[in-house]
Design an enzyme around this catalytic site. Structure first.
Site, mmCIF file in Angstrom:
data_model
loop_
_atom_site.group_PDB
_atom_site.id
_atom_site.type_symbol
_atom_site.label_atom_id
_atom_site.label_comp_id
_atom_site.label_asym_id
_atom_site.label_seq_id
_atom_site.Cartn_x
_atom_site.Cartn_y
_atom_site.Cartn_z
ATOM 1 N N LYS A 100 1.026 -1.186 0.343
ATOM 2 C CA LYS A 100 -0.010 0.217 0.225
ATOM 3 C C LYS A 100 0.832 1.213 0.239
ATOM 4 O O LYS A 100 1.712 0.856 0.984
ATOM 5 C CB LYS A 100 -0.901 0.432 1.201
ATOM 6 C CG LYS A 100 -1.599 1.004 1.288
ATOM 7 C CD LYS A 100 -2.406 1.419 2.169
ATOM 8 C CE LYS A 100 -2.858 2.338 2.498
ATOM 9 N NZ LYS A 100 -3.416 3.237 4.208
ATOM 10 N N GLY A 161 -7.887 9.795 10.302
ATOM 11 C CA GLY A 161 -8.378 9.850 10.694
ATOM 12 C C GLY A 161 -9.308 10.509 11.562
ATOM 13 O O GLY A 161 -9.382 10.955 12.624
#
Lengths: 258, 258, 258, 258
Positions: A100, A161
């Site tokens: 990733k 987040g």
């Protein structure tokens, strides 16, 4: 629905939820959350794994490699060079060549630096890596990443987040119309309904970390996300009723109300 | 979470999803959808049940009374008198004295006539019925219904059959702050994420019919809703992360963006 | 557009913005804000006007009756009786028989008590008053108020003083489709764009108080609202472009994204 | 508020609305719409101006250069080279060295190609142009454009011609927090309230074309936008009331409802 598998670079997965491994109170808590999530793909920040010294306790000790597909990520990299170097390090240490790719633009917002991302992706793909890039919800960028040979695109739903959910479902929709590789929403999910919405848009999967690890009860939230991703996928495949102003309205909504 | 039961008028339920029985292609399809939904409470329009002549096939033949709690409803009633009469008829036929009270304002929008609803609720409660009223998302009305002795309040999320989801989560939130009886969102849900959102708001349950019966694959959608309601409830109980502009923002969002 | 007048009970107005007179730092500030707003209809709480003793300074001294149409309101009334009594008092004092009828359900949320509102409206209309009722965004209720003979309906956009804007434009839209009297959004507006949105929905007017009086610079906000209401009205009449996923999309949005 | 000027690259403007010149039914209609909009900055596609042969009628004949600041744009350019060449052509023809830089990614969605945009911006700035780039709502990109020396950033609100409004106000907010040059929302606006919202977010200006030219009555819509931009700016400067669940709620909303 038995055949509804997620296929990335030829590999098949039953779960469409991918989860991160950071920010947990402890490794055992993380292991329990992974279990509850039902995820099969688990991302690990290469920088957080003690690659050189395996004598110390590591989060890898808590992730059964026969059960999970490990997806090393380049969290904490701010340039293409840095990200490329990190991926090579991971491969040399035997982690995986399925990566990733994150190249962040700054430490505050954690938005991707898409220019550096494109550079890094080009190098890594030539280098034989299978690249899953974390990127903006930008269709032109996603198509470039696909053209370079990325195995999927991972547009953000909202900042990492933030818990804001999918801030621009229109962009995600346009991306899905224009790329053929899997579209995984990565970052921004805060609650179960956010994950369900991603799947109802037709996305192939969802990746999250903070939403689970940062919840008051991470294990319960992991289970919630497990259910939500399955719910959203089923809801998408089942063919929902049209939205109307009221049931007897003669036509579906025409976007007349913003 | 084993103890997280829905309690209405002293009765305990494990599932927080309630489903209707109208609009299915066939009774067997309906029966399969009920099964897939995991619902324990099933509403039945008294007017659609052939109460007087039980020799003919009836939808009741497809609902196992040992498995489901039957909740007769007054769908199709437009006055308090009509609704009261319908409930009495249902009781005399042995259906139940647990009723979902609907008094509709018109045939087009299917919005409730809350003035008539209050009248009907008052009469039925004096008559010994346990009343669950379908009503507007109006806190003053909900408190009046609670004061009359209703066992729950069932504010709409959006018009019946509209599939618009919860159009005014603020109103639902204010209702939850101000009544003590269970709050069940009734009507408006279109997809799994809508159901999850209702539960994440803290609602005690969700009731739906068209979203399932009208989906292209009602059985799959019933399963989606089953998962979504559980996902949303778990997500609510697990304590989600705060919404922030980005993860490192010093404070949660202050409603600065509408 | 010269003929685009607001007509209520046969009276014509050029401005579609109505403003309240409470919560200002001083009467002179209020007078300046009224001026900047361009409003022609100004509501005044009967309870705040010293009707019996006109020797003391009163807010009425700051509102030129040749310039503004005074609309006495029943703010602070919690029952039909109370509201009716207040209106009669206003009429006896020579204020007006054009009234804005408020019957509040509680002191905390300031939501209307629609049941009491209907009672009061019926009595006042028989009594010869021209009644403009503040009510929920409930189409069945609005039609009842129209049937009683109200000169307009004034559904809330959001709770009084909340600044949340129009929380449920779908409900406002349905109301406009179903009543013939003017629809004035009353309460909830927080910013200029909220006012513009109300007008773009096709509402006949907007009434606000806190949004102006509570702003850091009330005079500037009054001017902003003046411009916004005109902008929104013009935008509505000018016929906006359709919403599309992108310009070359073959069809307008079909409500596919919530 | 007399001092509230928009300053771009040292030039001062009273109006914060910039408008395009394409898609009108006729040049006279365009001229009237420009007038009604109150705009001082007017963009012109270099490709649509017959630069070489000034004997033919041109849209430039309808734009008074003493009244409007002409902003040539590179509409229709799909590579950095193409855009750079177009700007040079415009300068040679005496148009301006103030340019709106567009490098589009495809003909269907008209999203920008931000990678090519960065290249073109770098070349043009070295070449002495004052560059205003149309770009994605991406804070990292905007900061790079600022660092290169762009005189403003012009993130899109939604795809060109979509009329979807500002799809991601959060991104616009984050951009404003992180760049010092003016932030102009360019593309996506459909109605007056969309323009007001852009200004209320604190943007320095708004640029639009289709919303006006494509309206049923372009002149009326131009006036609506004129009012809306001023309304939104005033509303922003006046300091709006906080959003609360209801007026007496003890705290502002905490982003608890998505």
């Amino acid at each position: 629905m038995a055949e509804d598998k997620l296929v990335i670079a030829g590999r098949e997965f039953n779960s469409r939820l991918m989860v991160g491994t950071g920010k947990y109170a402890s490794f055992p808590q993380m292991a329990q959350a992974l279990e509850a999530s039902g995820a099969e793909i688990v991302t690990v920040a290469v920088r957080r794994v003690n690659i050189s010294d395996r004598s110390q306790e590591s989060l890898l000790d808590y992730i059964d490699p026969t059960k999970y597909t490990l997806l090393p990520n380049t969290a904490g990299c701010y340039t293409a060079d840095d990200a490329v170097r990190t991926c090579r390090l991971a491969r040399e240490a035997g982690l995986s060549d399925f990566v990733k790719l994150e190249v962040l633009g700054d430490e505050k917002t954690l938005f991707p630096d898409n220019e550096e991302l494109l550079k890094a992706a080009a190098i890594l793909i030539k280098d034989g890596f299978t690249v899953l890039p974390y990127c903006s919800d930008d269709v032109i960028l996603c198509r470039k990443l696909e053209d370079l040979g990325c195995a999927a695109v991972m547009p953000l739903g909202a900042p990492i987040g933030s818990g804001l959910g999918i801030r621009n479902p229109y962009n995600i929709r346009i991306i899905m119309e224009n790329v053929k590789v899997p579209v995984i929403v990565d970052a921004g999910v805060g609650s179960a309904s956010d994950a369900a919405i991603a799947m109802e848009l037709g996305c192939d999967g969802v990746l999250m970390n903070t939403a689970i690890a940062g919840a008051q009860d991470p294990i319960a939230m992991a289970e919630a996300m497990n259910l939500a991703v399955r719910a959203g996928r089923l809801s998408y495949k089942a063919g929902r009723i049209p939205r109307k102003l009221y049931a007897n309205a003669s036509s579906p909504l025409d976007g007349m109300i913003g």
